[in-house]
Each structure stands twice: as structure tokens, then as C-alpha cells.
Scaffold this active site. Structure first.
Site, PDB file in Angstrom:
ATOM      1  N   SER A  97      -3.804  15.689  60.820  1.00  0.00           N
ATOM      2  CA  SER A  97      -3.523  15.775  59.342  1.00  0.00           C
ATOM      3  C   SER A  97      -4.351  17.473  59.325  1.00  0.00           C
ATOM      4  O   SER A  97      -4.583  18.648  59.927  1.00  0.00           O
ATOM      5  CB  SER A  97      -4.215  14.824  58.889  1.00  0.00           C
ATOM      6  OG  SER A  97      -4.428  15.022  57.211  1.00  0.00           O
ATOM      7  N   ASP A 227       5.796  11.171  54.840  1.00  0.00           N
ATOM      8  CA  ASP A 227       4.826  11.582  54.285  1.00  0.00           C
ATOM      9  C   ASP A 227       4.667  11.821  53.342  1.00  0.00           C
ATOM     10  O   ASP A 227       4.761  13.153  52.527  1.00  0.00           O
ATOM     11  CB  ASP A 227       4.567  12.636  55.311  1.00  0.00           C
ATOM     12  CG  ASP A 227       3.135  12.920  55.896  1.00  0.00           C
ATOM     13  OD1 ASP A 227       2.151  12.472  54.288  1.00  0.00           O
ATOM     14  OD2 ASP A 227       2.540  13.239  56.710  1.00  0.00           O
ATOM     15  N   HIS A 256       2.217   9.094  56.947  1.00  0.00           N
ATOM     16  CA  HIS A 256       1.020   9.742  57.458  1.00  0.00           C
ATOM     17  C   HIS A 256       0.432   9.388  58.413  1.00  0.00           C
ATOM     18  O   HIS A 256       0.112  10.247  58.947  1.00  0.00           O
ATOM     19  CB  HIS A 256       0.336  10.467  55.735  1.00  0.00           C
ATOM     20  CG  HIS A 256      -0.786  11.585  56.416  1.00  0.00           C
ATOM     21  ND1 HIS A 256      -0.170  12.716  56.764  1.00  0.00           N
ATOM     22  CD2 HIS A 256      -2.152  11.755  56.276  1.00  0.00           C
ATOM     23  CE1 HIS A 256      -1.555  13.441  56.958  1.00  0.00           C
ATOM     24  NE2 HIS A 256      -1.863  13.321  56.748  1.00  0.00           N
TER      25      HIS A 256
END
Length: 277
Positions: A97, A227, A256
């Protein structure tokens, strides 16, 4: 605790496990978490004989909570302080991320010999926010909503995110892990509200297009097709296309936070990439 201190006096906490002469794998966590989010990967690669390193970003986890420096360039400067202090060579950098953005910028600027490969997992590059050059991006109003929710009630916001879109627990039939939700909340609440607030701008508006173009080491781009935080179509495929030596690996229906919901799959794929030619 193991720490390094940056030029502006910020103390950066890090873990450094395994043989000092083994190949280093450096993990970069997402927002608003800490190095503890890599537990499943750290233990796995430690068991495979690697040197495992993970730090808490400034304003996150056990690192210092300065008033300034909550932007991608400062984050990368901190990583340089750490990798220089440990004199890491031939390292594999793995970022999830926001940490994926940190990895992209660090690797693009890294000193010769420091990096051998990189892995971007559910990562924010090339750029998240919707703008003229990125019409498929996420509208700025979404990130404004993040900021408003954090400022109004950070503790509740840090329950709502992992209980919902982060791990895909809001999907019908999802197998919800209260432990993962609690761990996410605990990591988030360790950090500083100002750092987390300002980091929303860093992860949503920083453009990594030119960074990706500069990277010449092999890069594995891993992204789940479900995601809900960093949408697949505007991230993984675009990053892989910009990289000189990038490989995209897509995970059908994965969320995610797939590193935590499916560690047995992700760990094996990262290991195969690290050990491949």
C-alpha cells in the site's frame, strides 16, 4: 529497541532479525500501521534463512512523532538513513500500500548495489487521486472523507476500515477475523494523529510515474482484483506497464489486506520471485 535517528532528530524504530550475512528483505508497511503488520511475512522469511528488516514509518508505531516530515520524500530519506546505517546490499524491498510507494521512490533513487529486487503489494503507484492525467483515479472527495473521519473520531474510523473494505470483510460470505480487525486498530492507535492525517495526502496525491520509469531491477507487482482501497485497474496493471522489468501477478477476488488474509499464497509467491533468476 533498535533505532536510528534522522537528521531532523526523529527516532525510527526497526526490527532486524536473522543472520547478518544473509540476503536482506526489507518490509515497508501501509497506512496507518507499523512493522507488526508484516508478522506473517517476517516469520516466514526468517524461517527460510533470510535477514528480515522492518521499520515503523515516522509518526507510526514505535517511531518518533515529529510535527513535520509526513510526506513521501521524507519517508524515503528516513529509509536511506536506515539502509545506510545497516549498510544493506543486494536487498529485496517489499512494500504494501503506502509502503509500496515508499519502495518505488526509494528503489528509483537507491545507491548502486543497495537493491536487487522489489515487490509492490496492493501498492498506491502510479498515483491514486483522480486528475486530468489520471481520469480513472479516486476522487479527492474520498480522501477528504478519510481526513474528516480521522479528525472526528480516529478510534472508530480505525475499527470501520479493517472491519470493512481493508480486508474485504464487508463482502457477502466473508470469513471475518476479529483478531485482524483488533490488530489493525491497535497498530493504528499507536501512531500519531497528525502523521496519519498528513499521510493521507502523501499516499493519495504523490505521483510515482517517473519513479517507476527509473527502476531497472526486477519488480513483482501483486494486486487483488477486489481491492476496495487501491482499486486494481488504476494501480497494478499501470505500474507493471511503466516498469522496465516488471511482472504483474493478479489475485482474483483478493482484498487490499491480502497479505494477512492469504499469507500462505502471497508468501510462497514472494519467495519464488526472490529466489528466481
Amino acid at each position: 529497541m533498535s533505532t536510528v535517528t534522522t537528521p531532523d532528530g526523529t527516532v525510527i524504530f526497526y526490527k532486524d532479525w536473522g543472520p547478518r550475512d544473509a540476503q536482506p528483505i526489507v518490509f515497508h508497511h501501509g497506512w496507518p500501521l507499523s512493522s507488526d503488520d508484516w508478522d506473517a511475512q517476517s516469520l516466514f522469511f526468517l524461517s527460510k534463512g533470510y535477514r528480515v528488516i522492518a521499520h515503523d514509518r515516522r509518526g507510526h508505531g514505535r517511531s518518533g512523532q515529529p510535527a513535520t516530515g509526513h510526506d513521501m520524500d521524507a519517508y524515503v530519506a528516513d529509509v536511506n538513513v536506515l539502509t545506510d546505517a545497516l549498510d544493506l546490499r543486494g536487498a529485496v524491498h517489499v512494500g504494501h500500500s503506502t509502503g509500496g510507494g515508499e519502495v518505488a521512490r526509494y528503489v528509483a533513487q537507491a545507491k548502486p548495489g543497495r537493491v536487487s529486487k522489489a515487490v509492490l503489494v496492493s501498492a498506491i503507484p502510479p498515483v491514486m487521486v483522480k486528475k486530468d492525467s489520471n481520469p480513472e483515479g479516486t476522487p479527492i472527495e474520498v480522501f477528504d472523507g478519510f481526513r474528516a473521519a480521522l479528525a472526528a473520531n480516529r478510534a472508530q474510523f480505525y475499527i470501520d476500515v479493517p472491519a470493512g473494505p481493508f480486508y474485504g470483510f464487508n463482502r457477502p460470505g466473508a470469513e471475518v477475523s476479529q483478531g485482524l480487525i483488533d490488530r489493525w486498530w491497535w497498530q493504528g492507535m499507536m501512531g500519531a494523529a497528525n502523521a496519519h492525517y498528513e499521510c493521507i495526502k502523501a499516499f493519495s496525491e504523490t505521483d510515482f510515474t517517473e519513479d517507476l520509469k527509473k527502476i531497472d531491477v526486477p519488480v513483482l507487482v501483486m494486486h487483488g482484483t477486489d481491492d476496495q482501497v487501491v482499486p486494481y485497474a488504476d494501480s497494478g496493471p499501470k505500474s507493471a506497464e511503466l516498469l522496465t522489468n516488471g511482472t504483474l501477478k493478479s489475485y482474483e477476488g483478493y482484498p487490499h489486506g491480502m497479505l494477512s488474509t492469504h499469507p500462505e499464497v502471497l508468501n510462497a509467491d514472494i519467495l519464488a520471485f526472490v529466489e528466481g533468476q
